[in-house]
Design an enzyme around this catalytic site. Structure first.
Site, PDB file in Angstrom:
ATOM      1  N   ASP A  17      29.749 -65.093 -17.605  1.00 41.16           N
ATOM      2  CA  ASP A  17      29.873 -66.416 -18.224  1.00 41.16           C
ATOM      3  C   ASP A  17      31.144 -66.551 -19.069  1.00 41.16           C
ATOM      4  OD1 ASP A  17      27.303 -67.048 -17.153  1.00 41.16           O
ATOM      5  OD2 ASP A  17      26.437 -65.867 -18.780  1.00 41.16           O
ATOM      6  N   LYS A  20      34.978 -67.792 -15.492  1.00 40.16           N
ATOM      7  CA  LYS A  20      35.782 -67.338 -14.340  1.00 40.16           C
ATOM      8  C   LYS A  20      36.015 -68.457 -13.333  1.00 40.16           C
ATOM      9  CE  LYS A  20      32.811 -63.997 -13.612  1.00 40.16           C
ATOM     10  NZ  LYS A  20      32.047 -63.994 -14.866  1.00 40.16           N
ATOM     11  N   GLY A  44      26.865 -68.010 -11.441  1.00 42.81           N
ATOM     12  CA  GLY A  44      26.962 -69.468 -11.489  1.00 42.81           C
ATOM     13  C   GLY A  44      28.346 -69.814 -12.003  1.00 42.81           C
ATOM     14  N   HIS A  45      29.284 -70.032 -11.088  1.00 42.77           N
ATOM     15  CA  HIS A  45      30.660 -70.315 -11.494  1.00 42.77           C
ATOM     16  C   HIS A  45      30.864 -71.827 -11.568  1.00 42.77           C
ATOM     17  CE1 HIS A  45      32.078 -66.089 -10.055  1.00 42.77           C
ATOM     18  NE2 HIS A  45      31.212 -66.061 -11.028  1.00 42.77           N
ATOM     19  N   GLN A 234      29.572 -61.936 -12.532  1.00 46.73           N
ATOM     20  CA  GLN A 234      29.001 -61.273 -13.715  1.00 46.73           C
ATOM     21  C   GLN A 234      30.154 -60.788 -14.607  1.00 46.73           C
ATOM     22  OE1 GLN A 234      27.270 -60.153 -10.460  1.00 46.73           O
ATOM     23  NE2 GLN A 234      26.392 -62.133 -10.898  1.00 46.73           N
TER      24      GLN A 234
HETATM   25  P1  IMP Z   1      20.193 -59.681 -12.123  1.00 49.09           P
HETATM   26  O1  IMP Z   1      21.570 -59.380 -11.651  1.00 49.09           O
HETATM   27  O2  IMP Z   1      19.739 -61.060 -11.788  1.00 49.09           O
HETATM   28  O3  IMP Z   1      19.189 -58.643 -11.742  1.00 49.09           O
HETATM   29  O4  IMP Z   1      20.225 -59.643 -13.733  1.00 49.09           O
HETATM   30  C1  IMP Z   1      20.555 -58.456 -14.460  1.00 49.09           C
HETATM   31  C2  IMP Z   1      21.173 -58.811 -15.807  1.00 49.09           C
HETATM   32  O5  IMP Z   1      22.457 -59.394 -15.601  1.00 49.09           O
HETATM   33  C3  IMP Z   1      20.374 -59.846 -16.600  1.00 49.09           C
HETATM   34  O6  IMP Z   1      20.537 -59.559 -17.982  1.00 49.09           O
HETATM   35  C4  IMP Z   1      21.051 -61.157 -16.265  1.00 49.09           C
HETATM   36  O7  IMP Z   1      20.882 -62.131 -17.246  1.00 49.09           O
HETATM   37  C5  IMP Z   1      22.502 -60.709 -16.155  1.00 49.09           C
HETATM   38  N1  IMP Z   1      23.281 -61.527 -15.216  1.00 49.09           N
HETATM   39  C6  IMP Z   1      23.210 -61.519 -13.878  1.00 49.09           C
HETATM   40  N2  IMP Z   1      24.110 -62.380 -13.350  1.00 49.09           N
HETATM   41  C7  IMP Z   1      24.749 -62.931 -14.379  1.00 49.09           C
HETATM   42  C8  IMP Z   1      25.814 -63.881 -14.470  1.00 49.09           C
HETATM   43  O8  IMP Z   1      26.353 -64.368 -13.480  1.00 49.09           O
HETATM   44  N3  IMP Z   1      26.211 -64.217 -15.738  1.00 49.09           N
HETATM   45  C9  IMP Z   1      25.662 -63.655 -16.838  1.00 49.09           C
HETATM   46  N4  IMP Z   1      24.678 -62.749 -16.801  1.00 49.09           N
HETATM   47  C10 IMP Z   1      24.223 -62.389 -15.578  1.00 49.09           C
END
Ligand code: IMP
Length: 434
Positions: A17, A20, A44-45, A234
């Site tokens: 977040d 990007k 979520g870009h 991420q």
């Molecule tokens: P997962 O990748 O959905 O399994 O989530 C694992 C961890 O990464 C959790 O704490 C999510 O909130 C965080 N996370 C996953 N994708 C994103 C992203 O695109 N932005 C911010 N945090 C993320």
């Protein structure tokens, strides 16, 4: 072998977040190819231009630029259900997408039962929940590494349905063993069968696009002299190896992930753009040394609209963490630094920045891998704020003196100049180092 033309990489240096999507969108006119190398619909870009807002989950952010090819690489995990929704939300016709969007046959699929399993694992963790986005990311990557995942290319084989059923049964069994009542499960407000049917419809959408051997495609494009940008998702602090394990995502979010997720040799990587936000946020559980639990945190959350673009969850907010940033710059070999959302700090009389940590009776500038969060305290430096509309400024050099001081402190800490500063969500709110 010497590579003359190299791919640049853009990635987040914090917990995701960082903005990007907007930066890739701003940089895309310089590139003819944008490729995603890891993650999936957990991302979520957000892109804003011409008073319109788009959120991309799996599709690379170059999709809105004519003449830019977009690749979903082998390192990405793809959910056909979400992919179809995303395609429909773009307002770009299928013929145009067929021309500009290419998907690796080696990309792994997120099955409906992977999502179910994600929920089952989270439930079974009790107080130790990761805070996953519940998009099935972890279970899909688990199957990939366990060598029982399903790649997109396989979906065209006659054995596909049988293997799908076999994986689904295995996932259901696992979920049941975890004590999860799958009969009651609803995904996206649908019962499981309806979701599954929609998932297969999504697969048809993917089949109507172009499948490629993305490693050959991107290397050939580079040989042909095309300018390429690899877009990370991420952030570095969520990396499977170097993030705060187990509170991480299941892929390599660092620059090395661009090599394995696209089939690029390390010597084919050029510039590495590292993006940081002017403060920090984190969604989900896990250590966050500079987290604010008071009204200053609320202020950052509200001014910065820090609510998840994928899940809508309020993000945890805190001050910029320079030790964590320095670690991320090291891991990624960042060559160009970009800071976003400085406008969110507008109007604060003072704000703070973490310059080191106090751990027990020691002062440290990194997080020991087995550290006890209760023993760690951030050492905070107070900075003077500014109060003016940053949208009127045209270059970084013109910015108010207190903001320049903040930039200087960050630059001195990580040893790199700030190349771009973003002062608002629109493409036009972007200042370059002159
Ligand atoms: P997962 O990748 O959905 O399994 O989530 C694992 C961890 O990464 C959790 O704490 C999510 O909130 C965080 N996370 C996953 N994708 C994103 C992203 O695109 N932005 C911010 N945090 C993320």
């Amino acid at each position: 072998m010497r590579f003359e033309n190299k791919a640049d990489v853009l990635l987040g240096l914090q917990w995701g977040d960082e903005g990007k999507g907007k930066i890739v969108d701003v940089l895309t006119p310089r590139y003819q190819l944008v490729a995603r190398f890891q993650g999936g619909p957990n991302a979520g870009h957000t892109l804003e231009f011409e008073n319109k807002k788009f959120i991309l989950h799996t599709i690379p952010s170059g999709i809105f630029h004519d003449g830019c090819q977009n690749v979903i690489g082998n390192g990405v995990v793809l959910d056909p259900f979400i992919f179809k929704q995303e395609v429909e939300s773009l307002g770009i016709g299928m013929p145009q997408l067929k021309k500009n969007l290419f998907i690796s046959g080696k990309a792994h699929l997120i099955l409906p039962s992977h999502r179910l399993l994600d929920a089952a694992y989270e439930c079974s963790r009790g107080k130790q929940k990761i805070g996953s986005t519940l998009k099935g990311i972890g279970p899909a990557y688990t199957d990939k590494i366990a060598r029982c995942g399903m790649r997109l290319a396989e979906t065209l084989s006659p054995a596909f349905r049988e293997k799908y059923q076999e994986r689904k049964n295995a996932h259901m069994k696992l979920a049941r063993n975890l004590g999860y009542n799958i009969e009651e499960l609803r995904l996206e407000e649908m019962d499981f069968e309806a979701y599954e049917a929609a998932w297969f419809k999504g697969l048809e959408t993917i089949w109507s696009l172009t499948q490629i051997e993305s490693e050959i495609f991107v290397n050939q494009a580079l040989d042909d002299g095309l300018k390429m940008l690899a877009e990370g998702a991420q952030g570095t602090q969520l990396d499977i190896d170097f993030g705060s394990y187990p509170f991480v995502t299941s892929s390599s979010t660092i620059a090395a992930g661009a090599c394995t997720g696209l089939g690029l040799a390390p010597s084919r990587i050029g510039e590495v753009y590292g993006i940081l936000k002017a403060y920090c946020t984190r969604v989900g559980s896990g250590p966050f040394p500079t987290e604010l639990f008071d009204e200053e945190g609320d202020r950052l959350r509200n001014s910065g609209n820090e609510f998840g673009s994928t899940t809508g969850r309020p993000r945890r907010c805190g001050w910029l963490d320079l030790p964590a940033l320095k670690y991320a710059v090291m891991l990624n070999g960042v060559t160009k630094l970009i800071m976003t959302k400085v406008d969110v700090l507008n109007g604060m009389k003072n704000f703070k920045v973490c310059t080191a940590y106090e751990y027990g009776d020691q002062r440290v500038d990194y997080l020991p891998s087995d550290y006890d969060p209760d023993k760690l305290k951030p050492i905070l430096q107070t900075m003077e704020g500014w109060d003016c509309d940053l949208k009127d400024f045209k270059t970084i050099q013109e910015l108010p003196a207190p903001l320049q001081e903040y930039l200087n402190l960050i630059e001195a800490h990580v040893g790199l100049p700030m190349e771009i500063v973003s002062t608002g969500p629109d493409r036009t709110h972007t200042l370059f180092n002159q």
